[in-house]
Motif scaffolding. Structure first.
Motif, short mmCIF file in Angstrom:
data_model
loop_
_atom_site.label_atom_id
_atom_site.label_comp_id
_atom_site.label_asym_id
_atom_site.label_seq_id
_atom_site.Cartn_x
_atom_site.Cartn_y
_atom_site.Cartn_z
N LEU A 93 0.82 -1.21 0.00
CA LEU A 93 0.00 0.00 0.00
C LEU A 93 0.86 1.26 0.00
CD1 LEU A 93 -2.78 -1.18 2.48
CD2 LEU A 93 -3.11 -0.60 0.07
N ARG A 94 1.98 1.22 0.73
CA ARG A 94 2.85 2.39 0.78
C ARG A 94 3.41 2.74 -0.59
NH1 ARG A 94 4.72 0.15 5.70
NH2 ARG A 94 6.50 -0.78 4.60
N HIS A 95 3.62 1.74 -1.43
CA HIS A 95 4.20 1.96 -2.75
C HIS A 95 3.12 2.10 -3.83
CE1 HIS A 95 7.68 0.27 -0.55
NE2 HIS A 95 8.38 1.04 -1.36
N SER A 96 1.88 2.21 -3.43
CA SER A 96 0.79 2.35 -4.40
C SER A 96 0.51 3.83 -4.66
CB SER A 96 -0.48 1.68 -3.86
OG SER A 96 -1.03 2.44 -2.78
N GLY A 97 -0.41 4.10 -5.56
CA GLY A 97 -0.82 5.47 -5.82
C GLY A 97 -2.03 5.88 -5.01
N LEU A 98 -2.40 5.07 -4.02
CA LEU A 98 -3.56 5.38 -3.18
C LEU A 98 -3.24 6.50 -2.20
CD1 LEU A 98 -4.51 1.67 -2.49
CD2 LEU A 98 -5.97 3.29 -3.70
N THR A 99 -4.25 7.25 -1.81
CA THR A 99 -4.06 8.31 -0.83
C THR A 99 -3.81 7.70 0.55
OG1 THR A 99 -6.40 8.45 -0.21
CG2 THR A 99 -5.69 9.75 -2.13
N ARG A 104 -5.04 3.61 4.77
CA ARG A 104 -5.44 3.25 6.14
C ARG A 104 -6.76 2.48 6.14
NH1 ARG A 104 -3.09 8.40 7.32
NH2 ARG A 104 -5.08 9.43 6.89
N THR A 105 -7.70 2.92 5.30
CA THR A 105 -9.00 2.25 5.25
C THR A 105 -8.86 0.81 4.77
OG1 THR A 105 -10.12 4.36 4.82
CG2 THR A 105 -11.31 2.36 4.24
N ILE A 106 -8.07 0.62 3.70
CA ILE A 106 -7.90 -0.73 3.16
C ILE A 106 -7.16 -1.62 4.14
CG2 ILE A 106 -6.76 -2.06 1.34
CD1 ILE A 106 -7.29 0.29 -0.55
N LEU A 107 -6.09 -1.09 4.76
CA LEU A 107 -5.31 -1.90 5.68
C LEU A 107 -6.15 -2.34 6.87
CD1 LEU A 107 -2.57 -3.12 6.27
CD2 LEU A 107 -1.91 -0.99 7.42
N VAL A 118 -5.35 -7.52 -3.77
CA VAL A 118 -4.74 -8.07 -4.98
C VAL A 118 -4.15 -6.94 -5.81
CG1 VAL A 118 -6.40 -9.97 -5.02
CG2 VAL A 118 -6.82 -7.95 -6.43
N ASN A 119 -3.25 -7.29 -6.71
CA ASN A 119 -2.66 -6.33 -7.63
C ASN A 119 -3.13 -6.65 -9.04
OD1 ASN A 119 -1.07 -4.28 -8.72
ND2 ASN A 119 0.72 -5.60 -8.92
N MET A 120 -3.66 -5.63 -9.74
CA MET A 120 -4.14 -5.82 -11.11
C MET A 120 -3.44 -4.82 -12.02
SD MET A 120 -8.00 -5.51 -12.73
CE MET A 120 -7.99 -3.71 -12.60
N PRO A 121 -2.28 -5.16 -12.57
CA PRO A 121 -1.63 -4.25 -13.52
C PRO A 121 -2.46 -4.11 -14.80
CG PRO A 121 -0.06 -5.85 -12.65
CD PRO A 121 -1.43 -6.33 -12.26
N GLY A 147 -1.23 3.34 -20.51
CA GLY A 147 -0.09 3.48 -21.40
C GLY A 147 0.43 2.12 -21.78
N PRO A 148 1.51 2.04 -22.55
CA PRO A 148 2.06 0.75 -22.96
C PRO A 148 2.64 -0.05 -21.80
CG PRO A 148 3.50 2.54 -23.64
CD PRO A 148 2.25 3.18 -23.13
N ALA A 149 3.10 0.63 -20.75
CA ALA A 149 3.62 -0.07 -19.57
C ALA A 149 2.47 -0.31 -18.59
CB ALA A 149 4.70 0.76 -18.89
N PRO A 150 2.37 -1.51 -18.04
CA PRO A 150 1.29 -1.79 -17.09
C PRO A 150 1.43 -0.96 -15.82
CG PRO A 150 2.86 -3.59 -17.09
CD PRO A 150 3.27 -2.68 -18.20
N LYS A 151 0.31 -0.46 -15.32
CA LYS A 151 0.29 0.30 -14.09
C LYS A 151 -0.38 -0.54 -13.00
CE LYS A 151 0.42 4.94 -16.01
NZ LYS A 151 -0.14 6.31 -15.98
N SER A 152 0.30 -0.65 -11.86
CA SER A 152 -0.22 -1.46 -10.76
C SER A 152 -1.45 -0.79 -10.17
CB SER A 152 0.85 -1.64 -9.67
OG SER A 152 1.92 -2.40 -10.16
N VAL A 153 -2.50 -1.57 -10.00
CA VAL A 153 -3.72 -1.10 -9.37
C VAL A 153 -4.03 -2.07 -8.23
CG1 VAL A 153 -6.14 -0.48 -9.70
CG2 VAL A 153 -4.53 -0.24 -11.60
N LEU A 154 -3.85 -1.61 -6.98
CA LEU A 154 -4.15 -2.45 -5.83
C LEU A 154 -5.65 -2.41 -5.56
CD1 LEU A 154 -1.28 -1.80 -3.27
CD2 LEU A 154 -1.48 -3.57 -5.01
N LEU A 155 -6.24 -3.60 -5.40
CA LEU A 155 -7.69 -3.70 -5.27
C LEU A 155 -8.07 -4.43 -3.98
CD1 LEU A 155 -8.51 -4.89 -8.89
CD2 LEU A 155 -8.76 -2.57 -7.99
N PRO A 156 -8.94 -3.83 -3.15
CA PRO A 156 -9.54 -4.58 -2.04
C PRO A 156 -10.71 -5.39 -2.59
CG PRO A 156 -10.28 -2.30 -1.97
CD PRO A 156 -9.34 -2.42 -3.15
N ILE A 157 -10.68 -6.69 -2.38
CA ILE A 157 -11.70 -7.57 -2.95
C ILE A 157 -12.49 -8.23 -1.82
CG2 ILE A 157 -12.14 -9.60 -4.39
CD1 ILE A 157 -11.11 -7.24 -5.95
#
Length: 211
Positions: A93-99, A104-107, A118-121, A147-157
């Motif tokens: 989470l610290r290395h994600s683009g989340l606020t 804190r909410t997800i953790l 989970v991580n969904m590039p 973009g052409p490079a995958p961007k990591s998207v952390l998802l709470p499932i």
């Protein structure tokens, strides 16, 4: 003289459970496209997947609330992703683009075992840069510029693992997107080409299976 009766200590109140989303009627079509099916496309033949980059955070309600999106035509597709171990969730989470508030909410939800992380590039399947989508899961929304490079998207499932992907266009009326939004996701089974979203009034619902 009457003996004093000890007052029992009140049990601590637990935070209210997140609202459960109603399960859609009927079985959603589960489509998992193997990586080999993508190797024939010009994109995968000419484009490599470098290190993932961060998406821009979006404004979203906390996990204790359920978003109420405007009803739009939606396409369902299945996808499988590997779970991030709970002990690794803080670093991820610290290395994600989340606020910070979203982190804190997800953790807190992960620690309560209400969600799995989970991580969904995501990448643009055409290799172009600039098309934008909003990815929403369990009340957390993130704006992702593809973009052409995958961007990591952390998802709470949650148990009902639905991830909503909505194209973003200029404000106002429905916006038709030139050539549509064509995405590829890196899943537990390899690259998976997702259905094209032709306009901003279309949505893609990923029925996620967490391994």
């Amino acid at each position: 003289m009457l003996g004093m009766r000890e007052r029992p200590e009140a049990e601590p109140r637990r935070l209210p459970d997140p609202a459960q989303r109603a399960q859609h009627g009927g079985m959603a079509t589960k489509v998992v496209i193997a990586a080999a099916a993508l190797l024939g496309t010009g994109y995968l033949a000419s484009t490599h997947f470098p290190g993932a980059t961060r998406p821009a955070p979006g404004v979203a309600p906390p996990l204790s609330q359920s978003p109420v999106p405007t009803p739009r035509p939606a396409t369902h597709v299945g996808a499988q992703f590997s779970m991030i171990a709970p002990e690794n969730a803080p670093a991820a989470l610290r290395h994600s683009g989340l606020t910070p508030d979203q982190q804190r909410t997800i953790l807190a939800a992960v620690k309560r075992r209400e969600v799995r992380l989970v991580n969904m590039p995501l990448a643009d399947a055409t290799g172009l840069t600039g098309k934008t989508v909003v990815v929403s899961s369990a009340g957390i929304a993130q704006t992702v510029v593809l973009g052409p490079a995958p961007k990591s998207v952390l998802l709470p499932i949650r148990d009902i693992g639905e991830v909503l992907i909505t194209p973003v266009g200029p404000p106002g009326a429905t916006h038709t997107i030139a050539d549509g939004v064509q995405m590829v996701a890196l899943t537990a089974l390899g690259p998976q080409l997702l259905p094209t979203l032709p306009s901003t009034d279309q949505q893609l619902v990923l029925d996620v299976i967490v391994q």
